[in-house]
Scaffold this motif. Structure first.
Motif, PDB file in Angstrom:
ATOM      1  N   VAL A 158       0.833  -1.206   0.000  1.00 23.35           N
ATOM      2  CA  VAL A 158       0.000   0.000   0.000  1.00 23.35           C
ATOM      3  C   VAL A 158       0.866   1.254   0.000  1.00 23.35           C
ATOM      4  CG1 VAL A 158      -1.576   1.370   1.418  1.00 23.35           C
ATOM      5  CG2 VAL A 158      -2.047  -1.050   1.000  1.00 23.35           C
ATOM      6  N   ILE A 159       1.914   1.276   0.812  1.00 27.22           N
ATOM      7  CA  ILE A 159       2.765   2.475   0.856  1.00 27.22           C
ATOM      8  C   ILE A 159       3.453   2.698  -0.484  1.00 27.22           C
ATOM      9  CG2 ILE A 159       4.799   3.516   1.933  1.00 27.22           C
ATOM     10  CD1 ILE A 159       3.950   2.210   4.559  1.00 27.22           C
ATOM     11  N   ILE A 160       3.880   1.626  -1.130  1.00 21.10           N
ATOM     12  CA  ILE A 160       4.465   1.785  -2.466  1.00 21.10           C
ATOM     13  C   ILE A 160       3.445   2.396  -3.424  1.00 21.10           C
ATOM     14  CG2 ILE A 160       5.305   0.526  -4.493  1.00 21.10           C
ATOM     15  CD1 ILE A 160       6.660  -1.418  -2.568  1.00 21.10           C
ATOM     16  N   ALA A 161       2.185   1.962  -3.301  1.00 24.49           N
ATOM     17  CA  ALA A 161       1.146   2.419  -4.227  1.00 24.49           C
ATOM     18  C   ALA A 161       0.748   3.870  -3.995  1.00 24.49           C
ATOM     19  CB  ALA A 161      -0.080   1.511  -4.114  1.00 24.49           C
ATOM     20  N   ILE A 162       0.632   4.290  -2.724  1.00 20.22           N
ATOM     21  CA  ILE A 162       0.086   5.619  -2.459  1.00 20.22           C
ATOM     22  C   ILE A 162       1.062   6.563  -1.756  1.00 20.22           C
ATOM     23  CG2 ILE A 162      -2.230   4.637  -2.310  1.00 20.22           C
ATOM     24  CD1 ILE A 162      -2.137   5.173   0.734  1.00 20.22           C
ATOM     25  N   GLY A 163       2.261   6.072  -1.480  1.00 19.74           N
ATOM     26  CA  GLY A 163       3.223   6.903  -0.750  1.00 19.74           C
ATOM     27  C   GLY A 163       3.549   8.213  -1.434  1.00 19.74           C
ATOM     28  N   ASN A 164       3.589   8.198  -2.748  1.00 21.26           N
ATOM     29  CA  ASN A 164       3.903   9.417  -3.492  1.00 21.26           C
ATOM     30  C   ASN A 164       2.666  10.258  -3.780  1.00 21.26           C
ATOM     31  OD1 ASN A 164       6.701   9.213  -3.630  1.00 21.26           O
ATOM     32  ND2 ASN A 164       6.615   7.839  -5.386  1.00 21.26           N
ATOM     33  N   SER A 166      -0.169  10.509  -0.932  1.00 22.75           N
ATOM     34  CA  SER A 166      -0.588  11.009   0.390  1.00 22.75           C
ATOM     35  C   SER A 166       0.478  10.858   1.458  1.00 22.75           C
ATOM     36  CB  SER A 166      -1.842  10.251   0.848  1.00 22.75           C
ATOM     37  OG  SER A 166      -1.527   8.883   1.062  1.00 22.75           O
ATOM     38  N   GLY A 167       1.549  10.166   1.152  1.00 24.04           N
ATOM     39  CA  GLY A 167       2.534   9.828   2.160  1.00 24.04           C
ATOM     40  C   GLY A 167       2.346   8.427   2.695  1.00 24.04           C
ATOM     41  N   GLY A 168       1.193   7.826   2.401  1.00 22.02           N
ATOM     42  CA  GLY A 168       0.949   6.437   2.786  1.00 22.02           C
ATOM     43  C   GLY A 168       0.899   6.216   4.283  1.00 22.02           C
ATOM     44  N   SER A 169       0.109   7.002   4.971  1.00 28.92           N
ATOM     45  CA  SER A 169       0.002   6.843   6.421  1.00 28.92           C
ATOM     46  C   SER A 169      -0.814   5.608   6.790  1.00 28.92           C
ATOM     47  CB  SER A 169      -0.639   8.075   7.062  1.00 28.92           C
ATOM     48  OG  SER A 169      -0.917   7.852   8.418  1.00 28.92           O
ATOM     49  N   ILE A 170      -2.052   5.538   6.323  1.00 28.19           N
ATOM     50  CA  ILE A 170      -3.029   4.475   6.603  1.00 28.19           C
ATOM     51  C   ILE A 170      -3.137   4.178   8.103  1.00 28.19           C
ATOM     52  CG2 ILE A 170      -2.977   3.450   4.305  1.00 28.19           C
ATOM     53  CD1 ILE A 170      -1.099   1.280   5.321  1.00 28.19           C
ATOM     54  N   ASN A 171      -2.852   5.181   8.923  1.00 28.03           N
ATOM     55  CA  ASN A 171      -2.821   4.984  10.372  1.00 28.03           C
ATOM     56  C   ASN A 171      -2.826   6.357  11.052  1.00 28.03           C
ATOM     57  OD1 ASN A 171      -2.013   4.573  13.078  1.00 28.03           O
ATOM     58  ND2 ASN A 171      -0.736   2.827  12.533  1.00 28.03           N
ATOM     59  N   PRO A 172      -3.941   6.749  11.682  1.00 30.50           N
ATOM     60  CA  PRO A 172      -3.999   8.076  12.311  1.00 30.50           C
ATOM     61  C   PRO A 172      -2.914   8.304  13.358  1.00 30.50           C
ATOM     62  CG  PRO A 172      -6.195   7.143  12.130  1.00 30.50           C
ATOM     63  CD  PRO A 172      -5.247   6.059  11.754  1.00 30.50           C
TER      64      PRO A 172
END
Length: 223
Positions: A158-164, A166-172
């Motif tokens: 997921v971080i690879i997919a969306i890191g660029n 939103s930053g790939g937080s997926i965790n408040p």
């Protein structure tokens, strides 16, 4: 097990997640795969380390989503979320203590992407993560022993997919810790980070809720 002990396990798990994941940003910078791998491995090892104690949610969105489908009590959810946020903040403080910049690893929409695009990315990313959690950790029919690898792998992907985006937080909590450290220690970007902070609360919670209700609808009887 006693709620206090389980909450401490959540605190430690989230502390390690932030320390390792955000610490990797300090040392390897723009290597998205490396940062994603650091977060994924941190999640995996913490699942094996404290999963038998607390379930290793180490993410408020996970705890809230499980509460929403009555898989986790409200009282425990509140305690877990508080512990996770405290752990994330301590992890960020430890990075400052060893020489890292305040707010290292903080998440914000990438240049060229809007707040709405970042929000959608966080919803989708957390949806994928929570769907995996439901399938390999919550559903009693899942084969034992693979939850850490599967969930850690989901975090990495997921971080690879969306890191660029939103930053790939997926965790408040993972965003809260560095943001609070930035605010306290006077990071010049602190105001901007807190402006975008709602993205990293709303997005993961919405994504996790969508995943748990979809899984309940498609998976059939689990007990």
């Amino acid at each position: 097990m006693d709620l206090l002990k389980r909450s401490v396990a959540e605190l430690v798990g989230t502390l390690v997640l932030v320390f390792i994941g955000c610490g990797s940003v300090w040392f390897i910078g723009n290597d998205l795969f490396g940062v994603a791998a650091a977060f994924g491995i941190a999640v995996a090892v913490m699942i094996y380390a404290v999963g038998s104690v607390s379930g290793a949610h180490i993410n408020p969105a996970v705890s809230i989503a499980l509460c929403a489908i009555k898989k986790f009590p409200v009282k425990d959810t509140i305690a877990y979320v508080i512990a996770q946020c405290i752990g994330a903040f301590i992890g960020a403080l430890l990075l400052v203590a060893i020489g890292g910049a305040a707010g290292i690893g903080a998440t914000a929409p990438a240049e060229g992407f809007t707040i709405w695009q970042a929000l959608i990315a966080e919803i989708i990313g957390t949806f994928v993560l929570m769907l995996v959690i439901m399938g390999v950790a919550v559903d009693r029919r899942a084969p034992a022993g693979f939850a850490g690898l599967a969930i850690g792998g989901a975090v990495l992907a997921v971080i690879i997919a969306i890191g660029n985006i939103s930053g790939g937080s997926i965790n408040p909590a993972r965003t809260f810790g560095p943001d609070l450290a930035a605010l306290i220690f006077g990071n010049a970007n602190a105001a901007a980070l807190w402006t975008s902070f709602p993205i990293y609360v709303i997005g993961p919670i919405v994504g996790a809720l969508l995943a748990v209700f979809l899984y309940k609808a498609i998976a059939g009887k689990q007990d």
